[in-house]
Scaffold this active site. Structure first.
Site, PDB file in Angstrom:
ATOM      1  N   ASP A 110       0.862  -1.174   0.000  1.00  0.00           N
ATOM      2  CA  ASP A 110       0.000   0.000   0.000  1.00  0.00           C
ATOM      3  C   ASP A 110       0.905   1.232   0.000  1.00  0.00           C
ATOM      4  OD1 ASP A 110      -0.784   0.123   3.583  1.00  0.00           O
ATOM      5  OD2 ASP A 110       1.073  -0.219   2.501  1.00  0.00           O
ATOM      6  N   SER A 111       0.312   2.413   0.007  1.00  0.00           N
ATOM      7  CA  SER A 111       1.128   3.622  -0.171  1.00  0.00           C
ATOM      8  C   SER A 111       1.736   4.143   1.114  1.00  0.00           C
ATOM      9  CB  SER A 111       0.256   4.720  -0.782  1.00  0.00           C
ATOM     10  OG  SER A 111      -0.752   5.059   0.167  1.00  0.00           O
ATOM     11  N   GLY A 112       1.216   3.684   2.236  1.00  0.00           N
ATOM     12  CA  GLY A 112       1.686   4.204   3.523  1.00  0.00           C
ATOM     13  C   GLY A 112       0.765   5.275   4.068  1.00  0.00           C
ATOM     14  N   GLY A 113      -0.097   5.804   3.215  1.00  0.00           N
ATOM     15  CA  GLY A 113      -0.960   6.916   3.610  1.00  0.00           C
ATOM     16  C   GLY A 113      -1.972   6.534   4.675  1.00  0.00           C
ATOM     17  N   ASP A 164      -2.946   8.243  -1.743  1.00  0.00           N
ATOM     18  CA  ASP A 164      -4.225   8.931  -1.883  1.00  0.00           C
ATOM     19  C   ASP A 164      -4.495   9.761  -0.634  1.00  0.00           C
ATOM     20  OD1 ASP A 164      -6.385   6.110  -0.933  1.00  0.00           O
ATOM     21  OD2 ASP A 164      -4.327   6.615  -0.383  1.00  0.00           O
ATOM     22  N   GLY A 234     -11.333   3.899   0.658  1.00  0.00           N
ATOM     23  CA  GLY A 234     -12.176   4.746   1.486  1.00  0.00           C
ATOM     24  C   GLY A 234     -13.431   4.063   2.000  1.00  0.00           C
ATOM     25  N   ASP A 284      -8.127  -7.529   0.455  1.00  0.00           N
ATOM     26  CA  ASP A 284      -7.137  -7.736   1.512  1.00  0.00           C
ATOM     27  C   ASP A 284      -7.798  -7.393   2.841  1.00  0.00           C
ATOM     28  OD1 ASP A 284      -6.722  -4.611   1.199  1.00  0.00           O
ATOM     29  OD2 ASP A 284      -5.710  -5.203   3.047  1.00  0.00           O
ATOM     30  N   CYS A 322     -12.477 -29.175   6.327  1.00  0.00           N
ATOM     31  CA  CYS A 322     -11.252 -28.425   6.024  1.00  0.00           C
ATOM     32  C   CYS A 322     -10.056 -29.362   6.038  1.00  0.00           C
ATOM     33  CB  CYS A 322     -11.052 -27.318   7.060  1.00  0.00           C
ATOM     34  SG  CYS A 322      -9.537 -26.356   6.809  1.00  0.00           S
ATOM     35  N   CYS A 324      -6.801 -28.339   6.013  1.00  0.00           N
ATOM     36  CA  CYS A 324      -5.568 -27.647   6.386  1.00  0.00           C
ATOM     37  C   CYS A 324      -4.811 -28.468   7.429  1.00  0.00           C
ATOM     38  CB  CYS A 324      -5.854 -26.237   6.912  1.00  0.00           C
ATOM     39  SG  CYS A 324      -6.396 -26.145   8.636  1.00  0.00           S
ATOM     40  N   CYS A 327      -6.495 -28.632  10.936  1.00  0.00           N
ATOM     41  CA  CYS A 327      -7.686 -29.475  11.048  1.00  0.00           C
ATOM     42  C   CYS A 327      -7.364 -30.950  10.878  1.00  0.00           C
ATOM     43  CB  CYS A 327      -8.748 -29.037  10.053  1.00  0.00           C
ATOM     44  SG  CYS A 327      -9.485 -27.452  10.512  1.00  0.00           S
ATOM     45  N   HIS A 352      -5.379 -22.164   9.700  1.00  0.00           N
ATOM     46  CA  HIS A 352      -6.752 -22.561   9.405  1.00  0.00           C
ATOM     47  C   HIS A 352      -7.551 -21.415   8.798  1.00  0.00           C
ATOM     48  CE1 HIS A 352     -10.783 -24.071   9.488  1.00  0.00           C
ATOM     49  NE2 HIS A 352     -11.122 -22.941  10.084  1.00  0.00           N
TER      50      HIS A 352
END
Lengths: 406, 271
Positions: A110-113, A164, A234, A284, A322, A324, A327, A352
């Protein structure tokens, strides 16, 4: 940088000079969902995709191999944190973040903003950039669009974000419009400063708060720039869900079909499913990994708070469907004894929860490919709300793309 | 024994009174020896009656504080019981301070104890022991140790770097860059150490990551930092035991001890 060029030249897909290609494989015949293949310098990624967040150059408690084994091919790093520690100079010296953390697939920064504004009490936004006090020595510092891109160039992620002017989604009034126009001006500065467009993809971010006209204006301006993909920002900040989905669908209406749409900060399983239906490709969120550290496991019916005494004698795995590594080895009863007590419980639950999220995305991709996505959504919603007490916003949002919830 | 029964272990230690150290009175020591034998007999009886534990192995605990005569008595009596092995305790009260404890302080006590024990049953010595101390304990006849040492080293952000390769000529002699068994990955000198923590180490951490990355993880309190350190420290500690076993099999433990001590305490050379 040389290493990145070398790596690209060894890739099998040499049909393009671009750092990103996006091929839509299938589209849902009823909703706006689509499944695509996105080719980046370090990985081929199937979308819709959920990106785990490895804030400080590591996913908390997991080795990169474990993330690889889960099928993850794209993850996040945070520019604000990494810019502080270990610092962009050191990352440059290390050969970039990929090399430093030994992640061989794709990265997005990301931009850090966002962190700057949310973490620093005294951050001040001016036309020049974000002015703040260094968290270490309290000296005055400035994160400009140019500086953000410079740091992200050093980190070396496959996808980087334009700085941004982030405004909290509950803010109203002229500040929102100011931020929207500034975001466009900052994008142009970012594009100019970007040194590595042959191997790093710069995405702009659509802003505009909860004002349809502003969002529309912003998206239309961003589309005029030559960029490989777009982010919708936003949102996911505590606004009403009834407003949230409308802004998402408005954005996907305007943004070009043939480029990926990244909905930032989303999220919960429910939000992922609805927003895929609304046409988003990338997501994300820290939620699955953060909640794991508080002892919460994600399941198709919702969540299990494993600290709860109910699990003391529950000798089932978290989710019997599941596969994984958690599990297949451990029971809820065992996990109950170690959650929030033993560090290893973080790793076990994180594995998991990520498995859950990544499998959810995979199921959606398969459903879209086989053109049975609406049925998938209905089945998902029923599992999560067996009494059919669906949140109104999900009914409305899904209805808008021709899915009815009975 | 109810708890042991529920656990269904392969080996278990009989309940014992090991709460003695070098300052304990003769009376206290004697009581700990007697009580431990009483407990042992009760545990053996319970074991033989239990379906879960019938085939498990019981470990008898040897007491005696720092008293030679009590050590002999405890060992003699315990050896008469049907135990599968022996745990030698009662020298100190464990905890982090025992890292400073030296086998040389209890050499005679261990010697007289082990003299009373059968050759064909393992001897456990628990406590925090670095490699040189381990060698001393092994020379006296101890067989099994535990992993607290790599754990405490990891907890303080350190990685084992003691040399194991030159003994078996896997590499030429090369003065190590430290006179200590470990280095602290929190030290700023590793901030841009773009090399493995320990050159030539085949553990997952060293094969994949640089010291600089681990420094970063520790500096930012990231869980992966201690995970990688733990992997490295266990790997290296286990390797030490492999090399030690081979040295014993080749009847070269004395030479190994001399070599190990020399090579891991050479004066530092700037790297």
């Amino acid at each position: 940088m040389f290493r990145l060029i070398k790596k690209r030249m060894n890739m099998t897909d040499l049909t393009t000079e671009k750092a990103l290609t996006f091929h839509i494989k299938a589209e849902c015949s009823r909703t706006k969902a689509r499944t695509s293949v996105m080719t980046l310098p370090h990985a081929v990624v199937e979308t819709p995709v959920f990106m785990p967040v490895g804030t400080q150059g590591t996913l908390k408690g997991l080795a990169p191999q474990q993330l690889d084994d889960l099928g993850c091919r794209l993850m996040l790093g945070n520019t604000y944190h990494l810019g502080n520690r270990p610092g962009d100079n050191l990352l440059e010296e290390a050969g970039g973040l990929h090399e430093f953390m030994k992640w061989k697939h794709a990265l997005l920064t990301d931009s850090g903003g966002f962190q700057m504004v949310s973490l620093l009490a005294l951050a001040e936004i001016t036309e020049e950039g974000v002015k703040f006090q260094s968290p270490h020595d309290k000296s005055d510092m400035m994160l400009t669009p140019e500086k953000s891109i410079e740091i992200q160039n050093s980190i070396g992620a496959d996808i980087i974000m334009a700085l941004d002017d982030v405004v909290h989604s509950t803010v109203t009034g002229p500040r929102v419009e100011e931020a929207m126009y500034r975001t466009i001006r900052w994008l142009d500065r970012c594009l100019k400063a970007h040194q590595k467009s042959h191997c790093q993809n710069l995405f702009p971010i659509v802003q505009g708060g909860l004002y349809p006209e502003l969002r529309k204006k912003c998206a239309e301006e961003l589309i005029k720039r030559d960029v490989p993909g777009f982010a919708i920002g936003g949102l996911s900040g505590g606004e009403e869900k009834s407003e949230f989905w409308k802004m998402v669908t408005l954005s996907t209406e305007i943004l070009p079909k043939e480029k990926p749409r990244y909905l930032m900060g989303v999220g919960f399983a429910l939000d992922l499913v609805v927003c895929v239906a609304l046409g988003c490709d990338m997501f994300d969120c820290v939620f699955p990994t953060r909640t794991a550290r508080f002892g919460v496991a994600l399941v198709p019916t919702g969540q299990l708070q494993l600290k709860n005494k109910t699990y003391k004698r529950d000798f089932q795995p978290i989710d019997s469907s599941c596969s994984c590594s958690t599990c297949s080895r451990y029971t809820r009863a065992f996990l109950h004894t170690i959650v929030t007590q033993e560090p290893v419980s973080c790793s076990l639950l994180t594995i998991h929860n990520l498995s859950y999220q990544l499998n959810l995305m995979k199921s959606m991709r398969e459903a879209i490919t086989e053109d049975r996505f609406p049925e998938f959504v209905q089945s998902f919603m029923l599992k999560m709300f067996p009494k059919r007490n669906y949140p109104q916003w999900t009914i409305d949002a899904l209805h808008s793309v021709n899915i009815s919830l009975s | 024994m109810d708890v042991v029964d529920a656990f269904q272990p392969d080996w278990f230690q009989a309940l014992a009174d090991s709460d003695t150290d070098q300052d304990s009175t003769k009376k206290r020591i004697r009581r700990s020896v007697e009580r431990t034998l009483e407990y042992l007999d009760q545990c053996i009886k319970r074991k033989e009656q239990s379906d879960h534990l019938k085939n498990a192995s019981i470990i008898g605990v040897l007491e005696g504080g720092h008293s030679i005569s009590d050590r002999i008595a405890s060992a003699k009596e315990t050896a008469r019981r049907p135990v599968a092995g022996f745990s030698i305790e009662g020298f100190h009260n464990f905890g982090p301070d025992t890292e400073a404890f030296k086998i040389s302080e209890i050499e005679e006590l261990l010697r007289v104890t082990i003299l009373e024990l059968p050759e064909d049953k393992p001897r456990f010595l628990s406590g925090v022991y670095n490699p040189l101390e381990i060698i001393k304990a092994v020379k006296l006849g101890c067989d099994i140790f535990e992993s607290t040492y790599p754990y405490v080293v990891t907890e303080r952000g350190c990685a084992f770097v003691f040399d194991l390769d030159t003994w078996e000529n896997k590499k030429p002699e090369d003065p190590p860059n430290t006179a200590s068994f470990e280095v602290s990955l929190k030290n700023q000198m590793f901030q841009n150490g773009f090399v493995p923590m320990l050159k030539g180490c085949t553990c997952y951490a060293c094969q994949n990551f640089t010291a600089a990355y681990i420094y970063h993880l520790l500096n930012t309190s990231e869980l992966l930092g201690s995970l990688l350190l733990m992997i490295h420290n266990f790997h290296h500690y286990f390797r030490f035991f492999e090399v030690l076993r081979r040295a014993i099999a080749a009847d070269k433990i004395i030479e190994f001890e001399e070599h190990f001590e020399r090579i891991n305490s050479q004066p530092k050379e700037a790297n």
